[in-house]
Design a protein around this motif. Structure first.
Motif, mmCIF file in Angstrom:
data_model
loop_
_atom_site.group_PDB
_atom_site.id
_atom_site.type_symbol
_atom_site.label_atom_id
_atom_site.label_comp_id
_atom_site.label_asym_id
_atom_site.label_seq_id
_atom_site.Cartn_x
_atom_site.Cartn_y
_atom_site.Cartn_z
ATOM 1 N N THR A 1 58.982 16.536 -39.725
ATOM 2 C CA THR A 1 60.418 16.318 -39.538
ATOM 3 C C THR A 1 60.850 16.660 -38.119
ATOM 4 O O THR A 1 61.581 15.901 -37.471
ATOM 5 C CB THR A 1 61.221 17.169 -40.545
ATOM 6 O OG1 THR A 1 60.885 16.766 -41.874
ATOM 7 C CG2 THR A 1 62.708 16.995 -40.328
ATOM 8 N N ALA A 2 60.384 17.800 -37.605
ATOM 9 C CA ALA A 2 60.727 18.205 -36.232
ATOM 10 C C ALA A 2 60.189 17.218 -35.213
ATOM 11 O O ALA A 2 60.858 16.901 -34.227
ATOM 12 C CB ALA A 2 60.195 19.612 -35.962
ATOM 13 N N CYS A 3 58.993 16.713 -35.455
ATOM 14 C CA CYS A 3 58.383 15.752 -34.531
ATOM 15 C C CYS A 3 59.177 14.448 -34.497
ATOM 16 O O CYS A 3 59.445 13.904 -33.422
ATOM 17 C CB CYS A 3 56.935 15.489 -34.944
ATOM 18 S SG CYS A 3 56.102 14.243 -33.939
ATOM 19 N N LEU A 4 59.556 13.928 -35.660
ATOM 20 C CA LEU A 4 60.299 12.672 -35.703
ATOM 21 C C LEU A 4 61.670 12.825 -35.054
ATOM 22 O O LEU A 4 62.147 11.892 -34.392
ATOM 23 C CB LEU A 4 60.440 12.201 -37.151
ATOM 24 C CG LEU A 4 59.134 11.809 -37.851
ATOM 25 C CD1 LEU A 4 59.397 11.406 -39.301
ATOM 26 C CD2 LEU A 4 58.421 10.684 -37.114
ATOM 27 N N GLU A 5 62.308 13.973 -35.240
ATOM 28 C CA GLU A 5 63.604 14.204 -34.598
ATOM 29 C C GLU A 5 63.451 14.210 -33.072
ATOM 30 O O GLU A 5 64.299 13.673 -32.352
ATOM 31 C CB GLU A 5 64.191 15.531 -35.073
ATOM 32 C CG GLU A 5 64.674 15.496 -36.525
ATOM 33 C CD GLU A 5 65.128 16.864 -37.010
ATOM 34 O OE1 GLU A 5 64.952 17.852 -36.270
ATOM 35 O OE2 GLU A 5 65.656 16.942 -38.128
ATOM 36 N N GLU A 6 62.375 14.803 -32.580
ATOM 37 C CA GLU A 6 62.139 14.855 -31.137
ATOM 38 C C GLU A 6 61.814 13.480 -30.584
ATOM 39 O O GLU A 6 62.295 13.099 -29.515
ATOM 40 C CB GLU A 6 60.995 15.817 -30.843
ATOM 41 C CG GLU A 6 60.608 15.911 -29.381
ATOM 42 C CD GLU A 6 61.675 16.563 -28.526
ATOM 43 O OE1 GLU A 6 61.921 16.064 -27.410
ATOM 44 O OE2 GLU A 6 62.271 17.566 -28.971
ATOM 45 N N GLU A 7 60.979 12.731 -31.286
ATOM 46 C CA GLU A 7 60.465 11.472 -30.743
ATOM 47 C C GLU A 7 61.392 10.278 -30.938
ATOM 48 O O GLU A 7 61.372 9.342 -30.141
ATOM 49 C CB GLU A 7 59.093 11.167 -31.343
ATOM 50 C CG GLU A 7 58.003 12.085 -30.869
ATOM 51 C CD GLU A 7 57.766 11.971 -29.359
ATOM 52 O OE1 GLU A 7 58.000 10.883 -28.796
ATOM 53 O OE2 GLU A 7 57.365 12.969 -28.744
ATOM 54 N N LEU A 8 62.184 10.282 -32.004
ATOM 55 C CA LEU A 8 63.025 9.125 -32.297
ATOM 56 C C LEU A 8 64.512 9.403 -32.138
ATOM 57 O O LEU A 8 65.324 8.461 -32.135
ATOM 58 C CB LEU A 8 62.750 8.634 -33.734
ATOM 59 C CG LEU A 8 61.341 8.101 -33.985
ATOM 60 C CD1 LEU A 8 61.145 7.819 -35.467
ATOM 61 C CD2 LEU A 8 61.083 6.845 -33.172
ATOM 62 N N GLY A 9 64.890 10.660 -32.012
ATOM 63 C CA GLY A 9 66.306 10.976 -31.901
ATOM 64 C C GLY A 9 67.065 10.589 -33.147
ATOM 65 O O GLY A 9 66.501 10.412 -34.220
ATOM 66 N N GLY A 10 68.372 10.443 -32.990
ATOM 67 C CA GLY A 10 69.213 10.134 -34.147
ATOM 68 C C GLY A 10 69.532 8.660 -34.309
ATOM 69 O O GLY A 10 70.190 8.279 -35.278
ATOM 70 N N GLY A 11 69.086 7.820 -33.362
ATOM 71 C CA GLY A 11 69.373 6.385 -33.490
ATOM 72 C C GLY A 11 70.828 6.073 -33.289
ATOM 73 O O GLY A 11 71.501 6.658 -32.446
ATOM 74 N N ALA A 12 71.335 5.137 -34.088
ATOM 75 C CA ALA A 12 72.708 4.657 -33.906
ATOM 76 C C ALA A 12 73.708 5.759 -34.231
ATOM 77 O O ALA A 12 73.486 6.542 -35.129
ATOM 78 C CB ALA A 12 72.949 3.464 -34.809
#
Length: 466
Positions: A455-466
């Motif tokens: 979860t932490a990795c995806l938040e760092e790599e993809l951000g929040g999007g729209a």
């Protein structure tokens, strides 16, 4: 003209904070991967007239749609300040003033941006861009604090004012290598890069491992040699591809090792840190394994074993050797995540194969830090698994990615589809591999993960999007 202001604080003196920004690699380390991809940093950093080139992400795209953007540096209004102005990009105007001033406990960073769209009058686009800037600067602040904490643990010369180590890096143009070089240089170490092309910058030196060409004096200069080179394995495992994968790793590693061993004892580097991969354990896992597990079966396992054997030759010359067994690196800048995310956004994402296979993943920041940790921690030696402690299966990865992107994960990719793309052997050893790997040695030697959970990795790599 639209204006945007952002203020943050960091626990460093103003002079040190400004100096950090003036190091090669600072833009690379500061930029959230979902917001910017750095093509070329300015050189010399922050000098008037120097140009930084990047690809900036469109708002709401999770870093998957990027446009070229370049800016030119100029002097700022105060001693610790500098200015970036648009040279080329999707805006009509852009001026970013960075100012650093002393406050109790550290430095206040003031970012002031003035920009305008072309054509003017699209208020909704301005609001979207401002929202994106807010998310970007919040992420930039988080990344800088994260790096400051890591550099303090590594006793960075930039902070201790001690003399830095001399680091020679091969393979610094790749995703991992770029981050490794940036971490060392922003810490205050002296970095040189081995490049195959004609050197363009003062810190680049030439080599050609295919022809056995290298200058022994470049290795004698170094306290540490880091090697990340090798042809991509994301391909069909044809006879020709297999030979290129093998030779690109073994020949270059052997050249470095043999040249180091041939140096006079007083001239030899202290440590050689060389890439490897969790593929050494094979593609079928019954139980989780650590670094003490034997090599498995298959083409990649054989290549990794030969690769590590070539690197280990330096041990006969008294040089400490570390082989970084990297898992699947997750980043929006390239590789597995960049390929998977668009499918999920389109509603066509899902597990690979049965979904029960273990996915030995690691964030881009953590694998880069693992190299720095290995170089600077004297008691780290031999194989080191660069994987996150949060083991997941392919189906768990698919569910986590879908949840982050607010999409379903209902369209599995059957095994025969991956075989069509990668071939039977490639699919078995890459997309459908069952790898359950533990970061035993990293944890034993005190390494602290930046992104211990998926979860932490995806938040760092993809951000929040729209």
């Amino acid at each position: 003209m639209t204006k945007f202001d952002w203020t943050s604080e960091v626990p460093l003196a103003a002079e040190t904070t400004f100096l950090w920004h003036a190091q090669p690699g600072a833009l690379t380390r500061l930029s959230p991967h979902w917001a910017q991809e750095i093509v070329a940093e300015s050189y010399p950093p922050l000098s008037p007239g120097s140009v930084a080139k990047m690809k900036t992400s469109l708002p709401g795209s999770y870093g998957l749609v990027r446009r070229p953007f370049s800016s030119v540096h100029s002097e700022g209004p105060s001693r610790f300040s500098f200015v970036d102005e648009l040279k080329k990009g999707p805006l009509s105007q852009w001026k970013h003033t960075h100012e650093f001033s002393s406050v109790a406990g550290g430095t206040k960073i003031d970012d002031h941006i003035e920009f305008s769209m072309a054509p003017a009058g699209f208020d909704s686009i301005d609001r979207s861009l401002i929202h994106n800037l807010e998310a970007t600067f919040e992420a930039r602040h988080h990344r800088m604090l994260m790096d400051i904490e890591f550099l303090e643990r590594m006793n960075a010369p930039l902070m201790t004012r001690q003399k830095g180590k001399r680091i020679l890096i091969a393979g610094a143009s790749g995703l991992i290598g770029q981050q490794v070089a940036a971490l060392f240089s922003t810490a205050g170490h002296f970095v040189r890069l081995l490049v195959r092309r004609t050197p363009k910058l003062p810190y680049e030196v030439h080599w050609n491992p295919d022809l056995g060409i290298i200058n022994a004096r470049d290795l004698a200069w170094a306290d540490a040699v880091v090697h990340l080179g090798g042809k991509s394995i994301a391909t069909r495992f044809t006879k020709k591809a297999k030979e290129e994968i093998r030779s690109s790793r073994i020949n270059s590693t052997s050249l470095l090792a043999e040249t180091m061993c041939g140096l006079p004892e007083a001239k030899r580097p202290e440590v050689f840190v060389c890439a490897s991969a969790v593929g050494i354990y094979g593609s079928e896992a019954e139980v989780p394994v650590d670094e003490s597990a034997p090599a498995g079966d298959g083409f990649l396992a054989e290549v990794c074993q030969e690769w590590e054997d070539a690197a280990a030759r330096v041990e006969d010359a008294g040089i400490r050797r570390v082989s970084i067994r990297t898992g699947v690196v997750l980043t929006s800048l390239g590789g597995f995540l960049k390929l998977q995310a668009p499918l999920f956004l389109a509603g066509a994402g899902g597990r690979l194969g049965s979904g029960e296979q273990g996915l030995a993943w690691v964030s881009l920041d953590d694998v880069a830090r693992a190299y720095v940790h290995a170089v600077l921690t004297d008691y780290v030696r031999g194989p080191v698994n660069a994987v996150a402690p949060d083991m997941v299966s392919q189906v768990e990865f698919a569910e986590a990615l879908a949840a982050h992107l607010h999409r379903p994960a209902r369209v599995p990719t059957p095994g025969f589809v991956t075989e069509l793309v990668l071939g039977r052997d490639g699919a078995k050893e890459l997309a459908l591999a069952d790898q359950k790997v533990l970061p035993e040695k990293l944890e034993e030697t005190g390494y602290q993960f930046a992104h211990p959970t998926l979860t932490a990795c995806l938040e760092e790599e993809l951000g929040g999007g729209a």
